[in-house]
Design an enzyme around this catalytic site. Structure first.
Site, mmCIF file in Angstrom:
data_model
loop_
_atom_site.group_PDB
_atom_site.id
_atom_site.type_symbol
_atom_site.label_atom_id
_atom_site.label_comp_id
_atom_site.label_asym_id
_atom_site.label_seq_id
_atom_site.Cartn_x
_atom_site.Cartn_y
_atom_site.Cartn_z
ATOM 1 N N TYR A 72 43.227 36.981 49.193
ATOM 2 C CA TYR A 72 42.704 37.932 48.349
ATOM 3 C C TYR A 72 41.847 38.701 49.825
ATOM 4 O O TYR A 72 41.754 40.066 49.558
ATOM 5 C CB TYR A 72 41.802 37.368 47.542
ATOM 6 N N ARG A 75 44.240 41.370 50.640
ATOM 7 C CA ARG A 75 44.465 42.586 49.561
ATOM 8 C C ARG A 75 43.256 43.487 49.572
ATOM 9 O O ARG A 75 43.314 44.500 49.584
ATOM 10 C CB ARG A 75 44.827 41.784 48.415
ATOM 11 N N VAL A 109 43.116 46.607 39.845
ATOM 12 C CA VAL A 109 41.852 45.770 39.950
ATOM 13 C C VAL A 109 41.417 46.537 41.239
ATOM 14 O O VAL A 109 40.187 45.899 41.802
ATOM 15 C CB VAL A 109 42.134 44.413 40.283
ATOM 16 N N ASP A 110 41.797 47.570 41.591
ATOM 17 C CA ASP A 110 41.187 48.129 42.816
ATOM 18 C C ASP A 110 40.113 49.335 42.371
ATOM 19 O O ASP A 110 40.140 49.260 40.963
ATOM 20 C CB ASP A 110 42.283 49.249 43.756
ATOM 21 N N HIS A 125 41.684 44.008 33.926
ATOM 22 C CA HIS A 125 42.114 42.897 34.895
ATOM 23 C C HIS A 125 41.073 42.588 35.983
ATOM 24 O O HIS A 125 41.410 41.961 36.805
ATOM 25 C CB HIS A 125 43.457 43.093 35.532
ATOM 26 N N CYS A 137 27.296 28.566 36.422
ATOM 27 C CA CYS A 137 26.219 28.093 37.175
ATOM 28 C C CYS A 137 25.215 27.129 36.150
ATOM 29 O O CYS A 137 25.108 27.200 35.190
ATOM 30 C CB CYS A 137 25.270 29.438 37.480
ATOM 31 N N CYS A 145 22.571 32.023 39.634
ATOM 32 C CA CYS A 145 22.456 32.296 41.055
ATOM 33 C C CYS A 145 23.525 33.623 41.325
ATOM 34 O O CYS A 145 24.323 33.592 40.394
ATOM 35 C CB CYS A 145 23.030 31.277 41.841
ATOM 36 N N GLY A 198 52.818 54.819 35.193
ATOM 37 C CA GLY A 198 52.842 53.847 36.378
ATOM 38 C C GLY A 198 52.613 52.445 35.878
ATOM 39 O O GLY A 198 52.499 51.771 36.876
ATOM 40 N N ALA A 242 52.631 59.533 38.972
ATOM 41 C CA ALA A 242 51.454 60.006 38.709
ATOM 42 C C ALA A 242 50.795 61.163 39.578
ATOM 43 O O ALA A 242 50.519 62.176 38.927
ATOM 44 C CB ALA A 242 50.551 58.880 38.732
#
Length: 253
Positions: A72, A75, A109-110, A125, A137, A145, A198, A242
């Site tokens: 991640y 990414r 997720v961007d 997402h 938590c 936290c 897309g 797009a």
């Protein structure tokens, strides 16, 4: 573009300008035009030998936290380096010209929609640049936290209880955020026109929004250079990207 395709695009543009409630659902193909690879396409090099579920599931994270955190981190860096493309900007410009008329729902997720200017995009997402705790938590009688307080590591962790930080994205086997899903379904129910841009139509429940909007009376148009699994749910299909189609479709009006 053939004469027939040009006429069909003009007819869709006319429908769009008449619609009082426009909904746009975007998928990985839209971000790919900005250089962000799809989940599968990102599995190259060392990652090509890893089971996708091992990189995008709670079980996979618990089994090898350092590996998933590194995946991640890679990414996230790609997202930070990417820029919104002409499709993102066209949607944001349209929203500015027509306040309250456009709802954007994304499977991505961007943060490209947000950086283009459409800050109230519904994110089905999650957000790859945000963090959350892996487990609830355990603190009692007060606020949980903040992940910003976590002790650095691969991944960071709570200095008090050891709770791990994870990316704030929806993994395999997890439910979509209820507030986002409810908002997306309400938008689909109220839409007069929905553009599906897309997306392969392979990921549910997001893939069901097109059929839901059509059942509620919306005109559904799919914008995609390739066939999708939900082409049969569309009233119209526009073979294009797009960045190529949306600036034309959303121009003026």
């Amino acid at each position: 573009m053939s004469l027939t395709e040009h006429i069909e695009l003009e007819e869709l543009q006319s429908r769009l300008h008449r619609a009082r409630r426009l909904v746009v659902l975007t998928g990985a193909g839209m971000s790919a035009e900005s250089g962000i690879p799809t989940f599968r396409d990102a599995m190259t090099g060392l990652w090509s030998r890893v089971d996708p579920a091992a990189l995008a599931s709670e079980e996979g994270f618990r089994a090898d936290t350092a590996r998933v955190w590194a995946w991640y981190a890679e990414r996230r860096e790609g997202v930070r380096q990417a820029e919104p493309n002409a499709g993102h900007r066209a949607l944001a410009d349209y929203a500015r010209r027509h306040p309250g008329r456009l709802t954007v729902i994304t499977q991505n997720v961007d943060d490209l929609h947000q950086r283009a200017g459409h800050t109230d995009t519904i994110r089905l997402h999650g957000d790859i640049l945000a963090d959350q705790w892996l487990d609830p938590c355990p603190r009692r009688g007060g606020p949980p936290c903040d992940t910003d307080w976590a002790r650095p590591g691969q991944p960071p962790h709570c200095n008090e209880c050891g709770n791990l930080v994870r990316p704030a994205v929806v993994w395999f086997g997890e439910n979509l955020p209820l507030a986002a899903l409810n908002a997306a379904e309400a938008a689909a129910d109220a839409a007069e026109l929905m553009l599906v841009v897309g997306t392969s139509g392979a990921v549910w429940p997001a893939a069901g929004l097109a059929a839901r909007a059509r059942r509620a009376g919306a005109w559904v148009a799919i914008v995609n250079p390739h066939p999708s699994e939900i082409d049969g749910d569309a009233d119209q299909i526009v073979r294009g990207t797009a960045a190529g189609v949306l600036p034309v479709l959303l121009a003026a009006g």
